[in-house]
Design a protein around this motif. Structure first.
Motif, PDB file in Angstrom:
ATOM      1  N   ASN A  90       0.844  -1.188   0.000  1.00  0.00           N
ATOM      2  CA  ASN A  90       0.000   0.000   0.000  1.00  0.00           C
ATOM      3  C   ASN A  90       0.889   1.251   0.000  1.00  0.00           C
ATOM      4  OD1 ASN A  90      -2.726   0.989   0.092  1.00  0.00           O
ATOM      5  ND2 ASN A  90      -2.345   1.642   2.189  1.00  0.00           N
ATOM      6  N   VAL A 128       2.278   4.729   0.912  1.00  0.00           N
ATOM      7  CA  VAL A 128       2.038   5.576   2.081  1.00  0.00           C
ATOM      8  C   VAL A 128       2.736   6.923   1.996  1.00  0.00           C
ATOM      9  CG1 VAL A 128       1.458   3.703   3.669  1.00  0.00           C
ATOM     10  CG2 VAL A 128       3.831   4.406   3.426  1.00  0.00           C
ATOM     11  N   SER A 152      -2.470   8.971   2.807  1.00  0.00           N
ATOM     12  CA  SER A 152      -3.573   9.080   3.773  1.00  0.00           C
ATOM     13  C   SER A 152      -3.436  10.327   4.645  1.00  0.00           C
ATOM     14  CB  SER A 152      -3.618   7.816   4.640  1.00  0.00           C
ATOM     15  OG  SER A 152      -3.815   6.676   3.820  1.00  0.00           O
ATOM     16  N   GLN A 157      -4.014   4.483   7.603  1.00  0.00           N
ATOM     17  CA  GLN A 157      -3.888   4.087   6.202  1.00  0.00           C
ATOM     18  C   GLN A 157      -5.239   3.814   5.563  1.00  0.00           C
ATOM     19  OE1 GLN A 157      -1.022   1.066   5.068  1.00  0.00           O
ATOM     20  NE2 GLN A 157       0.021   1.348   7.031  1.00  0.00           N
TER      21      GLN A 157
END
Length: 130
Positions: A50, A52, A68, A113
């Motif tokens: 993912n 970030v 995020s 997240q």
């Protein structure tokens, strides 16, 4: 850190290279479990696939983005378009990087997240992971 990120940093102007190198060092140290690579032509760090955190060369300077970051509650991080949960800050000199702020943001990047990894499967709908 991925060697392509070093090449990306070296390809920048002197001022931008110093910013990129400082960001790469801090992000790598602050996200020890992350993998990194050039993704969509920019350095990006991933946790379990993912995205970030990452940075990119913009006309205004080097933009540090957190996928995020809009949920971090940090005044210095400016939210993106509103369609996603990203937020960013732009630097024009390495001296502008506040390492204490950056360390705090990197901690939040681990703790907060949204699931960008599966956004295509969900037809553009984001779900909170943490």
């Amino acid at each position: 850190m991925d060697t392509a990120i070093g090449q990306y940093n070296q390809a920048q102007t002197e001022t931008d290279r110093l910013i990129c190198e400082a960001l790469a060092e801090e992000i790598t140290a602050g996200l020890p479990a992350a993998t990194s690579k050039i993704w969509h032509a920019h350095p990006v760090w991933f946790l379990e696939g993912n995205p970030v955190a990452g940075y990119s060369k913009m006309k205004e300077g080097i933009r540090l983005m957190f996928w995020s970051g809009a949920d971090f509650g940090e005044a210095d991080l400016k939210p993106g378009s509103g369609k996603f949960k990203d937020a960013s800050v732009t630097y024009t000199a390495a001296e502008q990087i506040n390492k204490a702020d950056l360390k705090r943001w990197l901690k939040k990047a681990q703790d907060i997240q949204w699931d960008y990894k599966n956004i295509v499967k969900r037809k553009g709908k984001l779900e909170r992971l943490k």
